[in-house]
Design an enzyme around this catalytic site. Structure first.
Site, PDB file in Angstrom:
ATOM      1  N   GLU A 194     -25.327  24.661  -7.286  1.00  0.00           N
ATOM      2  CA  GLU A 194     -25.128  23.982  -8.568  1.00  0.00           C
ATOM      3  C   GLU A 194     -25.392  25.000  -9.676  1.00  0.00           C
ATOM      4  OE1 GLU A 194     -26.767  19.994 -10.915  1.00  0.00           O
ATOM      5  OE2 GLU A 194     -27.924  20.849  -9.256  1.00  0.00           O
ATOM      6  N   TYR A 212     -26.214  12.136  -6.893  1.00  0.00           N
ATOM      7  CA  TYR A 212     -27.446  12.836  -7.247  1.00  0.00           C
ATOM      8  C   TYR A 212     -28.518  11.773  -7.489  1.00  0.00           C
ATOM      9  CZ  TYR A 212     -30.175  16.581  -9.570  1.00  0.00           C
ATOM     10  OH  TYR A 212     -31.132  17.509  -9.920  1.00  0.00           O
ATOM     11  N   ASP A 241     -33.533  18.286 -18.673  1.00  0.00           N
ATOM     12  CA  ASP A 241     -34.169  19.476 -18.120  1.00  0.00           C
ATOM     13  C   ASP A 241     -35.563  19.710 -18.679  1.00  0.00           C
ATOM     14  OD1 ASP A 241     -31.998  20.236 -16.469  1.00  0.00           O
ATOM     15  OD2 ASP A 241     -30.933  20.943 -18.244  1.00  0.00           O
TER      16      ASP A 241
END
Length: 258
Positions: free
Chosen positions: A44, A168, A55
């Site tokens: 990824e 995911y 993040d």
């Protein structure tokens, strides 16, 4: 194009994450190739963004280093082009919605197809808001990889039924980053719900960093995604970074539940 779902058929998939152009072009290319040669099934590749809402601090710092190196979207495609000179490792992009929008959906997805980038993970683009990019992703056979989080609740089945490539599964509330404890029982229940409505594989990410965690979580998941731990090795590894990445990747691969 790589059929991402098929990658999961023979073993549990190991999916490491690398930030493009962190700390520079050549290191990123070398890191992708090292990971591919030492157990990674899919890599990824994160496209640096100024407001990466999903993040944590490790990846945010990597984005800043990439910006200091002068990264832009074209740089990211050039990195993939260089990787493709010697490797066919399956690749997916982690990007935020504004990047393909600004680049142009058609142009962005066409470039992905040309370079065999098989999927897009877009954390700030929920299922209900995919209409603008989905026709282009479909046209160029690019999987839109959805995220299912602890807060997805009664939307889990809806998201799963519409998934392509792989799903995911976010392990924990909050942003990315290394965690010492991950609630495997809750994740097992989530993945059971996913598997009841789709054959699309489910990979767990957010927080995983040790071989022991990878083993435990791979008992319930189809794959394991590791980001911050890999990015941290790249940021701290110095001249020995590729050896460290190789050893780490091998240790994760060897401990995945088969």
């Amino acid at each position: 194009m790589t059929n991402l779902t098929e990658v999961f058929q023979n073993n549990k998939a190991f999916i490491p994450f690398v930030v493009a152009d962190d700390p520079d072009f050549d290191t990123t290319v070398e890191s992708i190739l090292t990971l591919a040669q030492n157990g990674a099934d899919i890599v990824e590749l994160g496209i640096p963004f100024s407001d990466p809402v999903a993040d944590g601090p490790v990846i945010q710092a990597a984005d800043l280093r990439a910006f200091s190196a002068g990264v832009n979207t074209e740089t990211v495609f050039e990195i993939v082009e260089k990787v493709r000179e010697s490797s066919s490792v399956p690749l997916v992009f982690l990007t935020y919605a504004n990047i393909p929008f600004k680049y142009g959906y058609d142009k962005f997805c066409r470039r992905c197809q040309e370079l065999d980038v098989s999927g897009l993970v877009i954390p700030d683009l929920p299922l209900e808001e995919q209409a603008e990019i989905k026709p282009y992703a479909d046209e160029y056979d690019i999987a839109l990889i959805p995220l299912i989080a602890p807060t997805s609740a009664d939307r889990i089945e809806k998201i799963a039924r519409n998934a392509t490539g792989f799903i995911y599964v976010v392990s924990s509330l909050g942003v990315t980053g290394i965690r010492d404890e991950i609630a495997i029982q809750n994740l097992s229940e989530t993945i059971d719900r996913i598997h009841k409505v789709t054959d699309v594989p489910a990979a767990i990410g957010f927080g995983i960093h040790s071989p022991e965690q990878a083993h435990e979580l791979s008992e319930v998941a189809d794959g394991i995604i590791i980001g911050s731990a890999v990015v941290k090795i790249i940021s701290e590894g110095g001249i020995d970074v590729q050896n460290q990445l190789a050893q780490y990747s091998q240790s994760i691969r060897e401990n995945l539940f088969e």
